[in-house]
Design a protein around this motif. Structure first.
Motif, PDB file in Angstrom:
ATOM      1  N   LEU A 172      87.422  -6.246  35.987  1.00 55.55           N
ATOM      2  CA  LEU A 172      86.064  -6.119  36.488  1.00 55.55           C
ATOM      3  C   LEU A 172      85.605  -7.437  37.085  1.00 55.55           C
ATOM      4  N   SER A 173      84.628  -7.358  37.960  1.00 50.34           N
ATOM      5  CA  SER A 173      84.163  -8.562  38.656  1.00 50.34           C
ATOM      6  C   SER A 173      83.294  -9.438  37.760  1.00 50.34           C
ATOM      7  N   ASP A 174      82.477  -8.836  36.902  1.00 52.80           N
ATOM      8  CA  ASP A 174      81.558  -9.599  36.069  1.00 52.80           C
ATOM      9  C   ASP A 174      82.255 -10.031  34.778  1.00 52.80           C
ATOM     10  N   ALA A 175      82.030 -11.273  34.373  1.00 49.97           N
ATOM     11  CA  ALA A 175      82.684 -11.811  33.172  1.00 49.97           C
ATOM     12  C   ALA A 175      82.158 -11.143  31.902  1.00 49.97           C
TER      13      ALA A 175
ATOM     14  N   GLU B 223      75.330   0.168  31.274  1.00 47.47           N
ATOM     15  CA  GLU B 223      75.569  -0.652  32.461  1.00 47.47           C
ATOM     16  C   GLU B 223      77.056  -0.789  32.755  1.00 47.47           C
ATOM     17  N   LEU B 224      77.852  -0.952  31.717  1.00 44.45           N
ATOM     18  CA  LEU B 224      79.288  -1.070  31.919  1.00 44.45           C
ATOM     19  C   LEU B 224      79.881   0.210  32.481  1.00 44.45           C
TER      20      LEU B 224
ATOM     21  N   LEU C 176      82.984  -7.390  27.244  1.00 42.69           N
ATOM     22  CA  LEU C 176      82.590  -6.213  26.469  1.00 42.69           C
ATOM     23  C   LEU C 176      83.666  -5.141  26.498  1.00 42.69           C
ATOM     24  N   LEU C 177      84.237  -4.892  27.671  1.00 39.55           N
ATOM     25  CA  LEU C 177      85.282  -3.866  27.755  1.00 39.55           C
ATOM     26  C   LEU C 177      86.508  -4.273  26.943  1.00 39.55           C
TER      27      LEU C 177
ATOM     28  N   THR D 111      79.257   0.493  36.232  1.00 39.20           N
ATOM     29  CA  THR D 111      79.744  -0.580  37.099  1.00 39.20           C
ATOM     30  C   THR D 111      80.738  -0.069  38.120  1.00 39.20           C
ATOM     31  N   GLU D 112      81.713   0.722  37.660  1.00 42.57           N
ATOM     32  CA  GLU D 112      82.786   1.181  38.525  1.00 42.57           C
ATOM     33  C   GLU D 112      82.397   2.476  39.234  1.00 42.57           C
ATOM     34  N   PRO D 113      82.616   2.562  40.557  1.00 38.46           N
ATOM     35  CA  PRO D 113      82.336   3.809  41.288  1.00 38.46           C
ATOM     36  C   PRO D 113      83.456   4.821  41.077  1.00 38.46           C
ATOM     37  N   LEU D 114      83.386   5.559  40.002  1.00 38.10           N
ATOM     38  CA  LEU D 114      84.413   6.542  39.659  1.00 38.10           C
ATOM     39  C   LEU D 114      83.993   7.908  40.182  1.00 38.10           C
TER      40      LEU D 114
END
Length: 415
Positions: free
Chosen positions: A237-240, A314-315, A245-246, A318-321
């Motif tokens: 993911l782009s955000d640290a 939010e997590l 968290l993931l 984040t990803e456009p699934l």
């Protein structure tokens, strides 16, 4: 410490009669009690029994309706002495009282000091709250702008279920696995299984929960680790903070991860989470507390369940699934059914051909088997060797003397 006796409730038929006599819809009754509409239906059908403050508020409201049958209620009003706190038996875990896997997925959240139910824009909601259409599996007693449920074909009902549930299920599967491709595959496989068993799913009181359980089971299957595609690393993911968290969530055991997602992410109550994960309520509570402690130990800012729920939402967003669509799920199920049907027919044809060929080509002649041996008579039995002759005795003495004395003694030599 003794527990006070439970507040008595009217019979099941009387509960629904009192609600209808008071001109209250299930939506209005759920809003006045601060629970989900699916919970009200479960209370009236006898599938579940209210407990704690919910039971007291429900009994008080029914008693008020019995005293004044013509009394109508506004959706936004709450009865006096309504529910304020969760049941004492589960307050240590703090289950959310919103069951988002209901038929409409619209529930009023009950405030709690431990959890926060998903907001209307949460990606975990199985149905889009901004859609002007209601799910096609709504019960017949409700006013449905689409008309009677019987007017919808199975294809239309399946497409409606897919359109409402698929976007949120893909995000949930991504949080369970951390893999985009596996998340989409899990949702597609769950809907293919639902279309294969559509008569059973269509009669289920909670079809969204049925598909969600199937998607989670497929996503957490341990056999995926043996697939070559599963061994390749996933793009980060782009955000640290999202990566941290993931990473912590994926380090949890699968059962703990699923309990955390259903309770703190989707917003199911503790009994519903235990039922969907096929575990006891104390075991589910222990898994949930352990998962929260693990996340709080590595990310102290997420020690509050409200903040944890918001960060999970939010997590997940984040990803456009995206999913392939209802036609792809139906076609995939039908292709799989055709493949296995043809495979079974081909196997039966090969088996029948082999049997016919073996019957048509018997052996050229009969070869008799070897008969068992017979005892031969008039042959003397084998006896031990007789006494040595004089010459043999001399040879034996000579060999013994040469082996025992002299440098010519025989001895093995190493090679």
């Amino acid at each position: 410490m003794t527990r006070r006796p439970a507040t008595p409730l009217p019979p099941l038929e009387e509960r629904r009669r009192l609600r209808e006599a008071g001109s209250l819809t299930p939506d209005q009754l759920a809003a006045r009690l601060g629970v989900a509409i699916g919970t009200v239906r479960a209370w009236e059908s006898g599938r579940t029994t209210p407990r704690g403050r919910n039971r007291e508020a429900y009994a008080k409201l029914l008693a008020a309706l019995a005293e004044s049958p013509t009394r109508t209620g506004a959706p936004g009003s709450a009865p006096a002495g309504g529910p304020e706190e969760p049941d004492a038996a589960v307050v240590a875990v703090g289950p959310a009282k919103t069951v988002s896997g209901g038929r409409r997925g619209r529930a009023a959240a009950k405030p709690s000091a431990f959890t926060q139910t998903p907001p209307p824009s949460s990606p975990f909601l199985p149905f889009s709250p901004f859609s002007p259409r209601v799910p096609s599996w709504a019960p017949p007693e409700e006013e449905d702008p689409l008309g009677p449920v019987s007017d919808l074909t199975p294809v239309q009902a399946f497409d409606a279920l897919y359109s409402f549930c698929a976007p949120s299920l893909v995000r949930q599967a991504y949080l369970l696995t951390g893999r985009r491709g596996l998340a989409r595959e899990s949702v597609e496989r769950a809907f293919q299984l639902a279309w294969e068993r559509w008569p059973e799913v269509a009669r289920d009181p909670d079809p969204a929960g049925w598909v969600r359980a199937a998607a989670h089971e497929w996503a957490l299957s341990p056999w995926h680790r043996f697939r070559p595609r599963h061994r390749r690393p996933e793009p980060p993911l782009s955000d640290a903070s999202d990566r941290a968290l993931l990473k912590v969530v994926l380090r949890l055991p699968p059962s703990y991860r699923r309990a955390l997602l259903l309770h703190d992410g989707v917003g199911l109550g503790l009994p519903d989470t235990a039922a969907e994960t096929e575990a006891s309520t104390p075991a589910t509570a222990g898994r949930l507390l352990h998962a929260r402690r693990t996340i709080a130990a590595r990310l102290p800012e997420l020690s509050d369940p409200r903040v944890l729920h918001r960060r999970l939402a939010e997590l997940a967003s984040t990803e456009p699934l995206r999913t392939a669509g209802p036609p792809a799920a139906r076609d995939g199920c039908e292709r799989r059914a055709r493949f296995w049907t043809r495979f079974a027919l081909a196997f039966v044809a090969v088996l029948l051909g082999t049997t016919a060929l073996s019957l048509r080509t018997p052996p050229a002649g009969h070869e008799p088997s070897v008969p068992p041996g017979e005892t031969v008579r008039d042959v003397p039995p084998r006896v031990a060797p007789g006494p040595l002759s004089e010459k043999q005795r001399k040879l034996r003495a000579k060999l013994r003397e040469e082996l025992l004395h002299g440098p010519e003694r025989l001895a093995p030599q190493p090679r």
